[in-house]
Design a protein around this motif. Structure first.
Motif, PDB file in Angstrom:
ATOM      1  N   ALA A 194       0.836  -1.200   0.000  1.00  0.00           N
ATOM      2  CA  ALA A 194       0.000   0.000   0.000  1.00  0.00           C
ATOM      3  C   ALA A 194       0.872   1.252   0.000  1.00  0.00           C
ATOM      4  O   ALA A 194       0.602   2.216  -0.720  1.00  0.00           O
ATOM      5  CB  ALA A 194      -0.915  -0.018   1.223  1.00  0.00           C
ATOM      6  N   LEU A 195       1.943   1.215   0.799  1.00  0.00           N
ATOM      7  CA  LEU A 195       2.822   2.379   0.890  1.00  0.00           C
ATOM      8  C   LEU A 195       3.569   2.625  -0.432  1.00  0.00           C
ATOM      9  O   LEU A 195       3.720   3.770  -0.866  1.00  0.00           O
ATOM     10  CB  LEU A 195       3.809   2.163   2.040  1.00  0.00           C
ATOM     11  N   LEU A 196       4.003   1.536  -1.078  1.00  0.00           N
ATOM     12  CA  LEU A 196       4.669   1.681  -2.381  1.00  0.00           C
ATOM     13  C   LEU A 196       3.708   2.331  -3.376  1.00  0.00           C
ATOM     14  O   LEU A 196       4.098   3.213  -4.145  1.00  0.00           O
ATOM     15  CB  LEU A 196       5.125   0.315  -2.907  1.00  0.00           C
ATOM     16  N   GLY A 197       2.439   1.905  -3.328  1.00  0.00           N
ATOM     17  CA  GLY A 197       1.426   2.481  -4.200  1.00  0.00           C
ATOM     18  C   GLY A 197       1.262   3.979  -3.970  1.00  0.00           C
ATOM     19  O   GLY A 197       1.234   4.763  -4.916  1.00  0.00           O
ATOM     20  N   GLU A 198       1.195   4.369  -2.683  1.00  0.00           N
ATOM     21  CA  GLU A 198       1.058   5.796  -2.333  1.00  0.00           C
ATOM     22  C   GLU A 198       2.211   6.619  -2.896  1.00  0.00           C
ATOM     23  O   GLU A 198       2.045   7.777  -3.264  1.00  0.00           O
ATOM     24  CB  GLU A 198       1.065   5.985  -0.807  1.00  0.00           C
ATOM     25  N   ARG A 199       3.400   6.016  -2.913  1.00  0.00           N
ATOM     26  CA  ARG A 199       4.582   6.755  -3.379  1.00  0.00           C
ATOM     27  C   ARG A 199       4.778   6.660  -4.884  1.00  0.00           C
ATOM     28  O   ARG A 199       5.803   7.093  -5.409  1.00  0.00           O
ATOM     29  CB  ARG A 199       5.841   6.195  -2.680  1.00  0.00           C
ATOM     30  N   GLY A 200       3.828   6.000  -5.558  1.00  0.00           N
ATOM     31  CA  GLY A 200       3.939   5.882  -7.011  1.00  0.00           C
ATOM     32  C   GLY A 200       5.061   4.966  -7.456  1.00  0.00           C
ATOM     33  O   GLY A 200       5.630   5.138  -8.538  1.00  0.00           O
TER      34      GLY A 200
END
Lengths: 105, 417
Positions: B207-213
């Protein structure tokens, strides 16, 4: 503990869907797990890998890694990916009724 | 006089020398530590070097100054281990006999295992697991103006399995601060089916990787690197193009372990996961990355193993039964950039869970969630490493065995495919 039904058999699995008791494994369960993993039919080449994994597991207590499978010269890495697209060691271990390979720590 | 030989003066070998020198009578036991190089690096620091946050020279100390005075340190290549003769051969053909041997030779990157990876090495393809690699990458990142950055894990297991994720998060932050984030596509390429090995942590980090693009390419096993065309080529035919490749190559145990017939296919020593004794020889113990046990290859794990290994060396020396007590405990801070970090605490049986650490409710450190405090705790770890960990001293508030206090189990989830 989660359970899964395959045909008439109900088996315990871990959070990632790996069977926790290899003694409950049958070829019918294997075929059903394979379908879940997107493999419509298990061919003799698939069974060759599955049976080799089970033999290694009996001998070492661990499901073998891709590197170990290919060094055991049962099948090349390329063929492993063709047979079990995506994650061969993980998928083949799951179909073989074994726990997740410990290489994935 | 009996002799204990420890191969490797890294985190494990150094801590063990301290603990066992305190416990074994100097009149009865001589302790010799062998390492091929005089320098001890603070390896967790390599992650920060490419971003100019640490200078490599600040991460190194002399091994000689880190060991207790009444332990002999030999700096020489280790040429062979002969378990049948109970001796180690070191540079110049000298034989070093032992009564008990500890293998603490760690692991290292083996980029040669992937065809093509060395073709444009440290020009377009880099590692950050070595002093030279992290310094070279720092110079490259300084001049990098945009394009695709592929952060690549070749094969498991690797040393510090969270480091590649941390690198991706820190790269995001680095380019954001330089005003280049829009010009850089960061892609995380992994042989795993998600960003981490364990499900709850993998979901949180995903999820965090997704938030950071940061794009994740899972289940990718590189057959080769096409350095001229700048792409990773997978066994399944998929390709990942890059302008800059930061790879964590296959990790392997020490050459001498393989040459001496003591290793598996990756030169890791088959080791009992709870007693940490070699599965093949009663007077050989293994600590840290050199062992094939299914625990993370990380300094915290080495720290939690040290007292089990030391206790079992003592028991073996006295002819007593070993204690099967190591539980696989690992405790890792994961830098997520922007001044925050995630903390995970887990063992062989329990995956990283959310909660508070080390105390329930009051923490102060949150588990599996980014926080500023975790980031400061990670930075504060460096002096703790030199002062406490290498001397085999307990760390404040952290027990060798993992504690469930403060951890929250997720509601029983249905099985996932």
């Amino acid at each position: 503990m989660p359970q899964r039904q395959y045909g008439t058999a109900v088996v315990d699995v871990d959070a990632e869907g790996f069977m926790t008791d290899p003694s409950r494994w049958t070829r019918e369960i294997a075929a059903a797990i394979a379908r879940e993993e997107g493999i419509a039919e298990l061919t003799p080449a698939h069974w060759n890998v599955i049976e080799h994994m089970q033999k290694e597991f009996r001998e070492t207590g661990q499901a073998p890694s891709i590197r170990r499978l290919s060094k055991g010269s049962v099948v090349s890495v390329k063929d492993l990916y063709a047979l079990f697209p995506g994650g061969p060691a993980r998928k083949a271990a799951r179909i073989a009724g074994l726990k997740k390979p410990e290489g994935c720590v | 006089m009996k002799r204990l030989v420890i191969l490797g003066a890294g985190t494990g070998g150094t801590a063990l020398a301290h603990i066992l020198r305190r416990r074994l009578s100097p009149a009865a036991w001589a302790i010799t530590v062998v390492d091929r190089s005089p320098d001890h690096y603070y390896q967790p620091g390599f992650l920060f070097v490419p971003f100019g946050l640490y200078a490599p020279r600040r991460l190194v100390r002399e091994r000689a100054g880190l060991l207790p005075g009444d332990v002999e340190l030999v700096i020489a290549p280790i040429e062979g281990i002969d378990p049948a003769a109970n001796e180690v051969r070191i540079g110049g053909g000298e034989a070093l006999p032992y009564d008990i041997l500890v293998i603490a030779t760690g692991c290292d990157i083996a980029p040669g295992e992937t065809p093509g990876l060395l073709d444009d090495w440290r020009v377009t393809a880099f590692d950050f697991y070595t002093p030279g690699g992290s310094a070279a990458l720092a110079r490259r990142l300084e001049s990098f103006q945009g394009g695709t950055l592929a952060v690549h894990v070749n094969e498991m297991p690797i040393k510090c399995p969270v480091a590649p994720l941390e690198f991706a998060f820190l790269a995001d932050w680095h380019f954001l601060r330089r005003g280049l984030r829009e010009a850089v596509d960061i892609v995380f390429v992994t042989p795993l089916s998600g960003p981490f090995t364990k499900p709850a942590a993998s979901a949180a980090l995903g999820a965090l990787l997704g938030e950071r693009g940061i794009r994740v390419v899972p289940d990718f096993a590189a057959e080769r690197v096409d350095a001229a065309a700048r792409k990773l080529v997978g066994y399944d035919g998929r390709e990942v193009a890059y302008d800059l490749l930061v790879s964590v190559p296959t990790n392997m145990g020490d050459q001498v372990v393989g040459d001496s017939g003591l290793g598996d296919e990756l030169r890791f020593v088959p080791t009992d996961p709870k007693t940490l004794r070699s599965k093949s020889h009663e007077n050989i113990f293994v600590i840290g990355d050199a062992a094939n046990v299914p625990a993370s290859k990380a300094g915290s794990v080495v720290h939690f193993q040290a007292r089990t290994v030391a206790g079992n060396v003592e028991r073996a020396a006295a002819g007593r039964p070993l204690a099967a007590e190591f539980d696989g405990h690992a405790n890792c801070f994961i830098e997520t950039g922007r001044g925050r970090a995630i903390l995970i605490d887990f063992n062989y049986e329990v995956e990283p869970l959310p909660g508070r650490f080390p105390f329930p409710l009051v923490g102060p450190l949150p588990l599996l969630k980014p926080s500023r405090l975790n980031h400061w705790a990670k930075l504060a770890f460096r002096p703790i490493y030199w002062r406490l960990m290498l001397r085999g001293r307990p760390l404040p508030f952290i027990s060798d065995r993992m504690a469930m206090a403060g951890k929250k189990r997720p509601p029983a989830a249905g099985a996932t495919a």
